[in-house]
Design an enzyme around this catalytic site. Structure first.
Site, PDB file in Angstrom:
ATOM      1  N   LYS A 121       0.831  -1.204   0.000  1.00 15.61           N
ATOM      2  CA  LYS A 121       0.000   0.000   0.000  1.00 15.61           C
ATOM      3  C   LYS A 121       0.867   1.256   0.000  1.00 15.61           C
ATOM      4  O   LYS A 121       0.668   2.175  -0.804  1.00 15.61           O
ATOM      5  CB  LYS A 121      -0.922   0.009   1.214  1.00 15.61           C
ATOM      6  CG  LYS A 121      -1.917   1.175   1.208  1.00 15.61           C
ATOM      7  CD  LYS A 121      -2.327   1.594   2.595  1.00 15.61           C
ATOM      8  CE  LYS A 121      -1.282   2.488   3.235  1.00 15.61           C
ATOM      9  NZ  LYS A 121      -1.714   3.091   4.513  1.00 15.61           N
ATOM     10  N   ASP A 139      -6.285   1.149   1.038  1.00 13.21           N
ATOM     11  CA  ASP A 139      -6.351   1.156   2.495  1.00 13.21           C
ATOM     12  C   ASP A 139      -7.762   0.755   2.905  1.00 13.21           C
ATOM     13  O   ASP A 139      -8.555   0.302   2.077  1.00 13.21           O
ATOM     14  CB  ASP A 139      -5.966   2.533   3.049  1.00 13.21           C
ATOM     15  CG  ASP A 139      -6.979   3.613   2.693  1.00 13.21           C
ATOM     16  OD1 ASP A 139      -7.936   3.334   1.922  1.00 13.21           O
ATOM     17  OD2 ASP A 139      -6.826   4.746   3.180  1.00 13.21           O
TER      18      ASP A 139
END
Length: 214
Positions: A121, A139
């Site tokens: 991420k 996320d």
């Protein structure tokens, strides 16, 4: 409605209502963004932004941070979630930046994820924001919003969400789409109680049309 049509409607809506979406983390260069994103894991951007000015003043680059002790860095980030772990990531990550990449934040996801504290991420955020690559960072906001609207179907983890989104979003719009979904999740499509009455996507939203409308 076909899935392709759903994506078209959602993208068109965000292009009209949030054409310049961007990260809310404060940063002045790639190193500062990398630090801020590492600190933002399981922590609000607001808290990170309150913490980083003093941290960046003391450690303005990877060379200075790589020479610091973990205890010293922890003192500057003790109001952030998991300060012990994150202080270690920042110090050790800075050492890798200096020793392996000459102090420069690398551009590829593969190189970025070789840095302590940098997962997929975070790597996607850096590649997208700094280098404008078509990378989709997923996320909790992106994961939740994409599923609620119906952009993803049956995605069981962030990677599956990422793969489905980049398959249907035009490459040139992926960097923006990441921010669209995050900000929508942060301010409108809230986790516990989405603000459907304030949302402009309800006519296309799977959640609204199956859970809210009776």
């Amino acid at each position: 409605m076909k899935r392709a049509e759903l994506f078209e409607h959602v993208i068109a809506y965000f292009e009209k209502h949030n054409p310049t979406a961007a990260t809310e983390l404060y940063y002045g260069n790639p190193f500062e963004l990398l630090v801020a994103v590492v600190l933002s894991a399981q922590c609000t951007d607001k808290r990170v932004n309150l913490t980083t000015p003093a941290l960046f003043k003391k450690f303005p680059d990877p060379w200075s941070m790589s020479k610091a002790s973990i205890d010293e860095v922890r003192e500057y980030i003790k109001s952030i979630s998991y300060p012990n772990n994150k202080a270690g990531y920042l110090v050790n990550g800075s050492k890798v930046l200096v020793e392996k990449f000459g102090g420069k934040v690398p551009a590829t996801v593969e190189e970025l994820t070789s840095i302590p504290g940098v997962g997929r991420k975070t790597a996607n955020v850096i590649a997208s924001v700094v280098y404008n690559q078509p990378k989709m960072a997923v996320d909790t906001h992106v994961y939740r919003v994409a599923a609620r609207i119906g952009l993803t179907v049956g995605a069981k983890n962030p990677l599956q969400t990422e793969m489905q989104l980049i398959k249907h979003i035009p490459e040139s719009k992926i960097p923006l789409a990441h921010h669209w979904l995050i900000l929508h999740g942060r301010y409108v499509c809230l986790a516990r109680k989405p603000l459907c009455d304030k949302c402009g996507l309800t006519q296309w939203c799977k959640y609204y049309n199956t859970k809210v409308v009776k």
